[in-house]
Design a protein around this motif. Structure first.
Motif, PDB file in Angstrom:
ATOM      1  N   GLU B   5      33.109  39.669  37.750  1.00 59.04           N
ATOM      2  CA  GLU B   5      34.519  39.415  36.909  1.00 59.04           C
ATOM      3  C   GLU B   5      35.583  38.772  37.703  1.00 59.04           C
ATOM      4  OE1 GLU B   5      33.121  42.740  33.310  1.00 59.04           O
ATOM      5  OE2 GLU B   5      34.912  42.985  34.252  1.00 59.04           O
ATOM      6  N   GLN B   6      36.317  38.184  37.121  1.00 60.83           N
ATOM      7  CA  GLN B   6      37.397  37.491  37.588  1.00 60.83           C
ATOM      8  C   GLN B   6      38.803  37.414  36.855  1.00 60.83           C
ATOM      9  OE1 GLN B   6      36.731  33.483  38.958  1.00 60.83           O
ATOM     10  NE2 GLN B   6      38.763  33.008  39.669  1.00 60.83           N
ATOM     11  N   HIS B   7      39.769  38.039  37.576  1.00 58.53           N
ATOM     12  CA  HIS B   7      41.171  38.054  36.678  1.00 58.53           C
ATOM     13  C   HIS B   7      42.374  37.608  37.689  1.00 58.53           C
ATOM     14  CE1 HIS B   7      39.391  40.460  33.730  1.00 58.53           C
ATOM     15  NE2 HIS B   7      38.583  41.101  34.846  1.00 58.53           N
ATOM     16  N   PRO B   8      43.392  36.767  37.126  1.00 57.39           N
ATOM     17  CA  PRO B   8      43.469  36.609  35.765  1.00 57.39           C
ATOM     18  C   PRO B   8      42.802  35.326  35.375  1.00 57.39           C
ATOM     19  CG  PRO B   8      45.577  36.054  36.971  1.00 57.39           C
ATOM     20  CD  PRO B   8      44.426  36.552  37.940  1.00 57.39           C
ATOM     21  N   SER B   9      42.744  34.859  34.012  1.00 55.12           N
ATOM     22  CA  SER B   9      42.257  33.689  33.854  1.00 55.12           C
ATOM     23  C   SER B   9      43.323  32.638  33.998  1.00 55.12           C
ATOM     24  CB  SER B   9      41.850  33.873  32.196  1.00 55.12           C
ATOM     25  OG  SER B   9      42.885  34.071  31.418  1.00 55.12           O
ATOM     26  N   THR B  10      44.562  32.933  33.852  1.00 55.98           N
ATOM     27  CA  THR B  10      45.595  32.031  34.090  1.00 55.98           C
ATOM     28  C   THR B  10      46.498  32.567  34.874  1.00 55.98           C
ATOM     29  OG1 THR B  10      46.664  32.305  32.081  1.00 55.98           O
ATOM     30  CG2 THR B  10      45.155  30.660  32.213  1.00 55.98           C
ATOM     31  N   LEU B  11      47.088  31.661  35.752  1.00 47.32           N
ATOM     32  CA  LEU B  11      48.384  32.272  36.680  1.00 47.32           C
ATOM     33  C   LEU B  11      49.543  31.319  36.963  1.00 47.32           C
ATOM     34  CD1 LEU B  11      49.175  34.502  38.537  1.00 47.32           C
ATOM     35  CD2 LEU B  11      47.722  33.557  40.343  1.00 47.32           C
ATOM     36  N   SER B  12      50.572  31.510  36.736  1.00 47.88           N
ATOM     37  CA  SER B  12      51.723  30.173  36.970  1.00 47.88           C
ATOM     38  C   SER B  12      52.769  31.056  38.086  1.00 47.88           C
ATOM     39  CB  SER B  12      52.339  30.300  35.481  1.00 47.88           C
ATOM     40  OG  SER B  12      51.493  29.605  34.579  1.00 47.88           O
ATOM     41  N   VAL B  13      52.881  30.141  38.877  1.00 45.30           N
ATOM     42  CA  VAL B  13      53.841  30.512  39.916  1.00 45.30           C
ATOM     43  C   VAL B  13      54.761  29.290  40.340  1.00 45.30           C
ATOM     44  CG1 VAL B  13      52.238  32.165  41.066  1.00 45.30           C
ATOM     45  CG2 VAL B  13      52.285  30.043  41.743  1.00 45.30           C
ATOM     46  N   GLN B  14      55.817  29.782  41.015  1.00 51.07           N
ATOM     47  CA  GLN B  14      56.668  28.876  41.255  1.00 51.07           C
ATOM     48  C   GLN B  14      56.530  28.216  42.799  1.00 51.07           C
ATOM     49  OE1 GLN B  14      59.700  27.554  39.910  1.00 51.07           O
ATOM     50  NE2 GLN B  14      59.137  28.387  37.937  1.00 51.07           N
ATOM     51  N   GLU B  15      56.722  27.120  42.927  1.00 49.66           N
ATOM     52  CA  GLU B  15      56.326  26.642  44.397  1.00 49.66           C
ATOM     53  C   GLU B  15      57.068  27.695  45.314  1.00 49.66           C
ATOM     54  OE1 GLU B  15      57.645  22.555  44.939  1.00 49.66           O
ATOM     55  OE2 GLU B  15      56.798  22.527  47.099  1.00 49.66           O
ATOM     56  N   GLY B  16      56.193  27.735  46.573  1.00 48.74           N
ATOM     57  CA  GLY B  16      56.754  28.934  47.450  1.00 48.74           C
ATOM     58  C   GLY B  16      56.350  30.350  47.389  1.00 48.74           C
ATOM     59  N   ILE B 102      26.322  33.263  41.490  1.00 50.17           N
ATOM     60  CA  ILE B 102      26.830  33.906  40.113  1.00 50.17           C
ATOM     61  C   ILE B 102      28.368  33.592  40.273  1.00 50.17           C
ATOM     62  CG2 ILE B 102      26.907  35.294  38.541  1.00 50.17           C
ATOM     63  CD1 ILE B 102      24.396  34.228  38.520  1.00 50.17           C
ATOM     64  N   PHE B 103      28.954  32.904  39.455  1.00 50.35           N
ATOM     65  CA  PHE B 103      30.347  32.681  39.327  1.00 50.35           C
ATOM     66  C   PHE B 103      31.133  33.561  38.542  1.00 50.35           C
ATOM     67  CE2 PHE B 103      31.059  29.043  42.285  1.00 50.35           C
ATOM     68  CZ  PHE B 103      29.458  28.618  42.664  1.00 50.35           C
ATOM     69  N   GLY B 104      32.386  33.672  38.818  1.00 52.57           N
ATOM     70  CA  GLY B 104      33.395  34.156  37.861  1.00 52.57           C
ATOM     71  C   GLY B 104      33.576  33.101  36.914  1.00 52.57           C
ATOM     72  N   LYS B 105      34.635  33.635  35.850  1.00 54.84           N
ATOM     73  CA  LYS B 105      34.858  32.819  34.809  1.00 54.84           C
ATOM     74  C   LYS B 105      36.171  31.630  35.165  1.00 54.84           C
ATOM     75  CE  LYS B 105      32.885  35.225  31.127  1.00 54.84           C
ATOM     76  NZ  LYS B 105      33.293  35.919  29.490  1.00 54.84           N
ATOM     77  N   GLY B 106      36.632  31.919  36.456  1.00 52.50           N
ATOM     78  CA  GLY B 106      37.663  31.018  36.736  1.00 52.50           C
ATOM     79  C   GLY B 106      39.230  31.354  36.536  1.00 52.50           C
ATOM     80  N   THR B 107      40.053  30.942  37.504  1.00 55.24           N
ATOM     81  CA  THR B 107      41.444  31.261  37.192  1.00 55.24           C
ATOM     82  C   THR B 107      42.010  29.680  37.254  1.00 55.24           C
ATOM     83  OG1 THR B 107      41.265  33.277  38.149  1.00 55.24           O
ATOM     84  CG2 THR B 107      43.446  32.202  38.278  1.00 55.24           C
ATOM     85  N   THR B 108      42.921  29.457  36.175  1.00 53.34           N
ATOM     86  CA  THR B 108      43.719  28.248  36.293  1.00 53.34           C
ATOM     87  C   THR B 108      44.795  28.762  36.927  1.00 53.34           C
ATOM     88  OG1 THR B 108      42.751  27.476  34.405  1.00 53.34           O
ATOM     89  CG2 THR B 108      44.598  26.340  35.113  1.00 53.34           C
ATOM     90  N   LEU B 109      45.083  28.060  38.171  1.00 54.03           N
ATOM     91  CA  LEU B 109      46.392  28.263  38.979  1.00 54.03           C
ATOM     92  C   LEU B 109      47.449  26.907  38.578  1.00 54.03           C
ATOM     93  CD1 LEU B 109      48.202  29.720  40.756  1.00 54.03           C
ATOM     94  CD2 LEU B 109      47.207  28.630  42.721  1.00 54.03           C
TER      95      LEU B 109
END
Lengths: 114, 113
Positions: B5-16, B102-109
Motif C-alpha cells: 500500500e502506498q500513500h499519498p496518491s498525489t503530492l504537490s510541493v514547491q520547488e526546493g 508487486i507494486f503500490g498504486k503510485g504517487t503522482t508528484l
C-alpha cells in the motif's frame, strides 16, 4: 543498444478480436514479466517467466496468455475473454531468477479496444 | 502473497521543498524494496532500492528508509526540482523466492516552480 523493445507503441483493435503484444530483450536476462497499468491502479502483474518454456500466472492472468519459446521474447496475447482490455501494458526483464534484482521496463504498448 | 500500500496518491510541493512517500508491506519475510519513477508515456525506471539488512540508503537528493518492525519504507526527495515531477512506485517481492515484484498504486508528484 541494449534494452527492452515493445511494439507497437499504440494498438487499436475491435472488440472480440485477439491481439498479441510483442516484447523483445537483448539484455540476456533470464526473467521476463508483463504488467498492466490503469489510472490509479498501479502496476498489476499479469504473467511472469523465470526461464524458457516456463511461466506463471500473476494476479490478473484471466483473459491473457503468454509463451516463452526463446529467452529474448515474451509475447502477450490479449484474448476476447479479457473483459476490459483497454490499458497500458508494460513488459520488463531482470537478470536472474529467484533473486531480488532490478526490473528493466520497456516503453509500453497502449492498447485501445473499440 | 505480498500486498503493498502506498500513500499519498498525489503530492504537490514547491520547488526546493522536500517530498515523502510512504509504503507498507504485509509479508515480514520480504527483503527487497525498490522505488521506480515513471515519466509520462514511458516505462518505470529504478531510482533507488534497499535491502532488509540496512535501515537507510542515500543517493544524492533521494533516500529510502526501512522499518522492518513496522513493515514500512519511505522515499525522501530533498530540494525538489520541476524535473522530479513524475509518478513514483514502491514495490516488494511477490514471494520469498523473489520471482517477481508487486507494486503500490503510485504517487503522482508535482513540483511547481
Amino acid at each position: 543498444d541494449g534494452g527492452i523493445t515493445q511494439s507497437p507503441k499504440y494498438l487499436f483493435r475491435k472488440e472480440g478480436q485477439n491481439v498479441t503484444l510483442s516484447c523483445e530483450q537483448n539484455l540476456n536476462h533470464d526473467a521476463m514479466y508483463w504488467y498492466r497499468q490503469d489510472p490509479g491502479q498501479g502496476l498489476r502483474l499479469i504473467y511472469y517467466s523465470q526461464i524458457v518454456n516456463d511461466f506463471q500466472k500473476g494476479d490478473i492472468a484471466e483473459g491473457y496468455s503468454v509463451s516463452r519459446e526463446k529467452k529474448e521474447s515474451f509475447p502477450l496475447t490479449v484474448t476476447s475473454a479479457q473483459k476490459n482490455p483497454t490499458a497500458f501494458y508494460l513488459c520488463a526483464s531482470s537478470p536472474r531468477t529467484g533473486a531480488n534484482t532490478e526490473a528493466f521496463f520497456g516503453q509500453g504498448t497502449r492498447l485501445t479496444v473499440v | 502473497g505480498e500486498n503493498v500500500e502506498q500513500h499519498p496518491s498525489t503530492l504537490s510541493v514547491q520547488e526546493g521543498d522536500s517530498a515523502v512517500i510512504k509504503c507498507t508491506y504485509s509479508d515480514s519475510a520480504s527483503n527487497y524494496f525498490p522505488w521506480y519513477k515513471q515519466e509520462l508515456g514511458k516505462g518505470p525506471q529504478l531510482i533507488i532500492d534497499i535491502r532488509s539488512n540496512v535501515g537507510e540508503k542515500k543517493d544524492q537528493r533521494i533516500a529510502v528508509t526501512l522499518n522492518k518492525t513496522a513493515k514500512h519504507f519511505s522515499l525522501h526527495i530533498t530540494e525538489t526540482q520541476p524535473e522530479d515531477s513524475a509518478v513514483y512506485f514502491c514495490a516488494a517481492p511477490l514471494n520469498q523466492a523473489g520471482t517477481a515484484l508487486i507494486f503500490g498504486k503510485g504517487t503522482t508528484l508535482s513540483v511547481s516552480s
